[in-house]
Scaffold this motif. Structure first.
Motif, PDB file in Angstrom:
ATOM      1  N   VAL A 183       0.838  -1.196   0.000  1.00 49.05           N
ATOM      2  CA  VAL A 183       0.000   0.000   0.000  1.00 49.05           C
ATOM      3  C   VAL A 183       0.872   1.245   0.000  1.00 49.05           C
TER       4      VAL A 183
ATOM      5  N   SER B 133      -8.374   5.368  -2.143  1.00 46.78           N
ATOM      6  CA  SER B 133      -8.261   4.817  -3.495  1.00 46.78           C
ATOM      7  C   SER B 133      -8.895   5.768  -4.503  1.00 46.78           C
ATOM      8  N   GLU B 134     -10.082   6.226  -4.207  1.00 48.51           N
ATOM      9  CA  GLU B 134     -10.769   7.152  -5.116  1.00 48.51           C
ATOM     10  C   GLU B 134     -10.022   8.475  -5.239  1.00 48.51           C
TER      11      GLU B 134
ATOM     12  N   TRP C  94      -8.196   5.669  -8.400  1.00 49.59           N
ATOM     13  CA  TRP C  94      -8.279   4.224  -8.565  1.00 49.59           C
ATOM     14  C   TRP C  94      -9.686   3.738  -8.238  1.00 49.59           C
TER      15      TRP C  94
ATOM     16  N   ARG D  83     -12.456   1.869  -6.022  1.00 50.90           N
ATOM     17  CA  ARG D  83     -12.595   1.903  -4.561  1.00 50.90           C
ATOM     18  C   ARG D  83     -11.870   0.777  -3.836  1.00 50.90           C
TER      19      ARG D  83
ATOM     20  N   ARG E 191      -9.004  -0.726  -4.668  1.00 53.31           N
ATOM     21  CA  ARG E 191      -7.580  -0.863  -5.008  1.00 53.31           C
ATOM     22  C   ARG E 191      -6.668  -1.026  -3.785  1.00 53.31           C
ATOM     23  N   LEU E 192      -6.724  -0.119  -2.824  1.00 53.42           N
ATOM     24  CA  LEU E 192      -5.812  -0.205  -1.674  1.00 53.42           C
ATOM     25  C   LEU E 192      -6.137  -1.385  -0.767  1.00 53.42           C
TER      26      LEU E 192
END
Length: 115
Positions: A7, A57-58, A62, A64, A66-67
């Motif tokens: 992350v 993430s947003e 990216w 929502r 992703r992380l």
């Protein structure tokens, strides 16, 4: 066990790519600056709210998940770009410069008040 290092690396790379500071990301995500700092620097590895990870993430452009996916070990389809190490280092240096600048501003403000 979550992979907070993945992350951290992903956030640093993306912030450099988008030329965003920690403050920019925190503001866009609606989270505390300390939260962004902790995740980006992997300072306090601990369980994070899926809502917080989704907002970050947003803010980084990216999807929502992703992380959260990265923290769970899913590297996804994110391509490795040439110069990633240089980009990561540039992002780290930009962030350190921004933090030092903020500290100098705070010191100057405190000096003005004590006069």
């Amino acid at each position: 066990m979550p992979n907070w290092e993945a992350v951290s690396v992903a956030m640093t790379d993306r912030m450099a790519e988008l030329d965003l500071t920690q403050a920019d990301v925190a503001s866009k995500a609606g989270v505390a600056l300390m939260t962004v700092r902790e995740l980006q620097r992997n300072l306090t590895p601990r369980r994070r709210s899926p809502r917080t990870l989704a907002a970050l993430s947003e803010a980084l452009g990216w999807p929502r998940s992703r992380l959260e996916d990265l923290s769970n070990g899913d590297r996804g389809e994110e391509p490795t770009l040439p110069g990633t190490d240089v980009t990561r280092e540039l992002g780290r240096l930009r962030q350190e410069l921004a933090e030092l600048s903020a500290r100098v501003d705070a010191i100057e403000a405190n000096g003005e008040r004590s006069r």
